[in-house]
Design a protein around this motif. Structure first.
Motif, PDB file in Angstrom:
ATOM      1  N   GLY A   1       0.607  -1.247  -0.105  1.00  0.00           N
ATOM      2  CA  GLY A   1      -0.157  -0.018   0.017  1.00  0.00           C
ATOM      3  C   GLY A   1       0.858   1.251   0.032  1.00  0.00           C
ATOM      4  N   THR A   2       2.119   1.191  -0.467  1.00  0.00           N
ATOM      5  CA  THR A   2       2.977   2.324  -0.362  1.00  0.00           C
ATOM      6  C   THR A   2       3.715   2.521  -1.776  1.00  0.00           C
ATOM      7  OG1 THR A   2       3.179   2.363   1.728  1.00  0.00           O
ATOM      8  CG2 THR A   2       4.754   3.454   0.823  1.00  0.00           C
ATOM      9  N   TYR A   3       3.871   3.331  -2.391  1.00  0.00           N
ATOM     10  CA  TYR A   3       4.559   3.649  -3.643  1.00  0.00           C
ATOM     11  C   TYR A   3       5.761   4.501  -3.310  1.00  0.00           C
ATOM     12  CZ  TYR A   3       5.758   5.512  -8.376  1.00  0.00           C
ATOM     13  OH  TYR A   3       6.388   5.961  -9.470  1.00  0.00           O
ATOM     14  N   VAL A   4       6.860   3.924  -3.556  1.00  0.00           N
ATOM     15  CA  VAL A   4       8.335   4.546  -3.152  1.00  0.00           C
ATOM     16  C   VAL A   4       9.173   5.126  -4.153  1.00  0.00           C
ATOM     17  CG1 VAL A   4      10.256   4.261  -1.801  1.00  0.00           C
ATOM     18  CG2 VAL A   4       8.135   3.281  -1.140  1.00  0.00           C
ATOM     19  N   VAL A   5       9.576   5.976  -4.253  1.00  0.00           N
ATOM     20  CA  VAL A   5      10.427   6.513  -5.311  1.00  0.00           C
ATOM     21  C   VAL A   5      11.584   6.736  -4.812  1.00  0.00           C
ATOM     22  CG1 VAL A   5      10.621   8.255  -7.295  1.00  0.00           C
ATOM     23  CG2 VAL A   5       8.502   7.399  -6.850  1.00  0.00           C
ATOM     24  N   ARG A   6      12.914   6.234  -5.367  1.00  0.00           N
ATOM     25  CA  ARG A   6      14.128   6.943  -4.815  1.00  0.00           C
ATOM     26  C   ARG A   6      14.801   7.541  -6.039  1.00  0.00           C
ATOM     27  NH1 ARG A   6      17.647   2.570  -3.094  1.00  0.00           N
ATOM     28  NH2 ARG A   6      18.735   4.391  -1.809  1.00  0.00           N
ATOM     29  N   ALA A   7      15.367   8.904  -5.899  1.00  0.00           N
ATOM     30  CA  ALA A   7      15.726   9.722  -6.801  1.00  0.00           C
ATOM     31  C   ALA A   7      17.314   9.900  -6.496  1.00  0.00           C
ATOM     32  CB  ALA A   7      15.087  10.784  -6.976  1.00  0.00           C
ATOM     33  N   GLU A   8      18.301   9.627  -7.384  1.00  0.00           N
ATOM     34  CA  GLU A   8      19.465   9.876  -7.187  1.00  0.00           C
ATOM     35  C   GLU A   8      19.822  11.306  -7.463  1.00  0.00           C
ATOM     36  OE1 GLU A   8      23.136   7.317  -8.622  1.00  0.00           O
ATOM     37  OE2 GLU A   8      22.570   8.391 -10.499  1.00  0.00           O
ATOM     38  N   LEU A   9      20.243  12.223  -6.470  1.00  0.00           N
ATOM     39  CA  LEU A   9      20.450  13.736  -6.598  1.00  0.00           C
ATOM     40  C   LEU A   9      21.619  14.029  -5.766  1.00  0.00           C
ATOM     41  CD1 LEU A   9      16.751  14.784  -6.245  1.00  0.00           C
ATOM     42  CD2 LEU A   9      18.363  14.878  -8.306  1.00  0.00           C
ATOM     43  N   PRO A  10      22.704  13.505  -6.040  1.00  0.00           N
ATOM     44  CA  PRO A  10      24.005  13.745  -5.124  1.00  0.00           C
ATOM     45  C   PRO A  10      24.357  15.369  -5.323  1.00  0.00           C
ATOM     46  CG  PRO A  10      24.751  12.776  -7.163  1.00  0.00           C
ATOM     47  CD  PRO A  10      23.167  12.759  -7.101  1.00  0.00           C
ATOM     48  N   GLY A  11      24.948  15.931  -4.285  1.00  0.00           N
ATOM     49  CA  GLY A  11      25.202  17.160  -3.903  1.00  0.00           C
ATOM     50  C   GLY A  11      24.174  18.440  -4.142  1.00  0.00           C
ATOM     51  N   ILE A  12      23.087  17.999  -3.989  1.00  0.00           N
ATOM     52  CA  ILE A  12      21.948  18.915  -3.733  1.00  0.00           C
ATOM     53  C   ILE A  12      21.574  19.379  -2.387  1.00  0.00           C
ATOM     54  CG2 ILE A  12      19.482  19.260  -4.401  1.00  0.00           C
ATOM     55  CD1 ILE A  12      21.013  19.122  -6.928  1.00  0.00           C
ATOM     56  N   ASP A  13      21.408  20.480  -2.262  1.00  0.00           N
ATOM     57  CA  ASP A  13      20.619  20.729  -0.838  1.00  0.00           C
ATOM     58  C   ASP A  13      19.158  20.767  -1.026  1.00  0.00           C
ATOM     59  OD1 ASP A  13      19.791  22.077   1.573  1.00  0.00           O
ATOM     60  OD2 ASP A  13      21.248  23.844   1.082  1.00  0.00           O
ATOM     61  N   PRO A  14      18.798  19.695  -0.338  1.00  0.00           N
ATOM     62  CA  PRO A  14      17.312  19.567  -0.400  1.00  0.00           C
ATOM     63  C   PRO A  14      16.243  20.543   0.075  1.00  0.00           C
ATOM     64  CG  PRO A  14      17.910  18.134   1.145  1.00  0.00           C
ATOM     65  CD  PRO A  14      19.461  18.660   0.743  1.00  0.00           C
ATOM     66  N   ALA A  15      16.848  21.251   1.320  1.00  0.00           N
ATOM     67  CA  ALA A  15      16.108  22.529   1.693  1.00  0.00           C
ATOM     68  C   ALA A  15      15.986  23.493   0.730  1.00  0.00           C
ATOM     69  CB  ALA A  15      16.814  22.836   2.862  1.00  0.00           C
ATOM     70  N   LYS A  16      16.667  23.680  -0.259  1.00  0.00           N
ATOM     71  CA  LYS A  16      16.486  24.917  -1.015  1.00  0.00           C
ATOM     72  C   LYS A  16      16.476  24.598  -2.477  1.00  0.00           C
ATOM     73  CE  LYS A  16      21.629  26.422  -0.887  1.00  0.00           C
ATOM     74  NZ  LYS A  16      22.293  27.464  -0.936  1.00  0.00           N
ATOM     75  N   ASP A  17      17.184  23.340  -2.832  1.00  0.00           N
ATOM     76  CA  ASP A  17      17.366  23.172  -4.457  1.00  0.00           C
ATOM     77  C   ASP A  17      16.451  22.191  -4.928  1.00  0.00           C
ATOM     78  OD1 ASP A  17      19.366  25.058  -4.492  1.00  0.00           O
ATOM     79  OD2 ASP A  17      21.041  23.431  -3.801  1.00  0.00           O
ATOM     80  N   VAL A  18      15.497  21.747  -4.107  1.00  0.00           N
ATOM     81  CA  VAL A  18      14.481  20.607  -4.774  1.00  0.00           C
ATOM     82  C   VAL A  18      13.133  21.062  -4.455  1.00  0.00           C
ATOM     83  CG1 VAL A  18      13.787  18.191  -4.043  1.00  0.00           C
ATOM     84  CG2 VAL A  18      16.170  18.845  -3.912  1.00  0.00           C
ATOM     85  N   GLU A  19      12.365  20.557  -5.612  1.00  0.00           N
ATOM     86  CA  GLU A  19      10.946  21.174  -5.526  1.00  0.00           C
ATOM     87  C   GLU A  19      10.035  19.657  -5.946  1.00  0.00           C
ATOM     88  OE1 GLU A  19       8.305  24.431  -7.212  1.00  0.00           O
ATOM     89  OE2 GLU A  19       9.157  23.484  -8.823  1.00  0.00           O
ATOM     90  N   ILE A  20       9.140  19.491  -5.077  1.00  0.00           N
ATOM     91  CA  ILE A  20       8.249  18.319  -5.420  1.00  0.00           C
ATOM     92  C   ILE A  20       6.919  18.730  -5.488  1.00  0.00           C
ATOM     93  CG2 ILE A  20       7.611  15.719  -4.684  1.00  0.00           C
ATOM     94  CD1 ILE A  20      10.253  15.973  -3.028  1.00  0.00           C
ATOM     95  N   THR A  21       6.011  18.187  -6.392  1.00  0.00           N
ATOM     96  CA  THR A  21       4.936  18.564  -6.745  1.00  0.00           C
ATOM     97  C   THR A  21       4.081  17.497  -7.247  1.00  0.00           C
ATOM     98  OG1 THR A  21       5.131  19.293  -8.855  1.00  0.00           O
ATOM     99  CG2 THR A  21       5.270  21.108  -7.273  1.00  0.00           C
ATOM    100  N   VAL A  22       2.765  17.551  -7.021  1.00  0.00           N
ATOM    101  CA  VAL A  22       1.745  16.479  -7.340  1.00  0.00           C
ATOM    102  C   VAL A  22       0.676  17.225  -8.054  1.00  0.00           C
ATOM    103  CG1 VAL A  22       0.250  14.552  -6.750  1.00  0.00           C
ATOM    104  CG2 VAL A  22       2.398  14.779  -5.746  1.00  0.00           C
ATOM    105  N   THR A  23       0.309  17.102  -9.189  1.00  0.00           N
ATOM    106  CA  THR A  23      -0.712  17.486  -9.986  1.00  0.00           C
ATOM    107  C   THR A  23      -1.329  16.374 -10.779  1.00  0.00           C
ATOM    108  OG1 THR A  23       0.688  19.652 -10.108  1.00  0.00           O
ATOM    109  CG2 THR A  23      -1.410  19.580 -11.508  1.00  0.00           C
TER     110      THR A  23
END
Length: 140
Positions: free
Chosen positions: A46-68
């Motif tokens: 009952g859980t869909y899991v996505v793992r994305a390879e993003l080395p060297g990224i600051d997730p607090a300011k450089d990542v945006e995740i949206t669902v539309t």
């Protein structure tokens, strides 16, 4: 023949051929400066899991995740450092990936965590009951 391997004019060197795997073939709908994000995905319990390879990224300011409308979109930005380099194989610019969520996924309840260069997104997908119903046929 001299026994030497010669490259035809206009054909890329062999290492460039392998680069096409990640960047797409020339003439396709690639956008300059936009890079593909490598992922792993699975649906379990009952859980869909996505793992994305993003080395060297600051997730607090450089990542945006949206669902539309059932589509999960990941966008990340990595800026080039201004140090002098003799050679670099690092990729800078915008990284993006869009994935269709499984039917019934609750995108508004998705969570994300970043650790060791890997972004993990978890989306609940309640199991639907696929019961069978018999429909009586009325005569005449």
């Amino acid at each position: 023949m001299s026994g030497m391997i010669e490259r035809l004019p206009g054909w890329p060197a062999l290492p460039d051929l392998f680069g096409w795997v990640e960047t797409g073939f020339p003439g396709t709908h690639a956008v300059a400066g936009l890079h593909h994000i490598r992922i792993e995905e699975h649906l379990t319990d009952g859980t869909y899991v996505v793992r994305a390879e993003l080395p060297g990224i600051d997730p607090a300011k450089d990542v945006e995740i949206t669902v539309t409308e059932g589509v999960l979109t990941l966008r990340a930005e990595r800026s080039e450092e201004t140090t002098e380099k003799h050679r670099t194989e690092f990729r800078y610019g915008t990284f993006a990936r869009a994935l269709r969520l499984p039917a019934g996924a609750q995108g508004d309840e998705a969570t994300a965590a970043y650790k060791d260069g890997v972004l993990t997104i978890t989306v609940p997908v309640p199991e639907t009951k696929a019961g069978t119903r018999t429909i009586p046929v009325q005569h005449g």
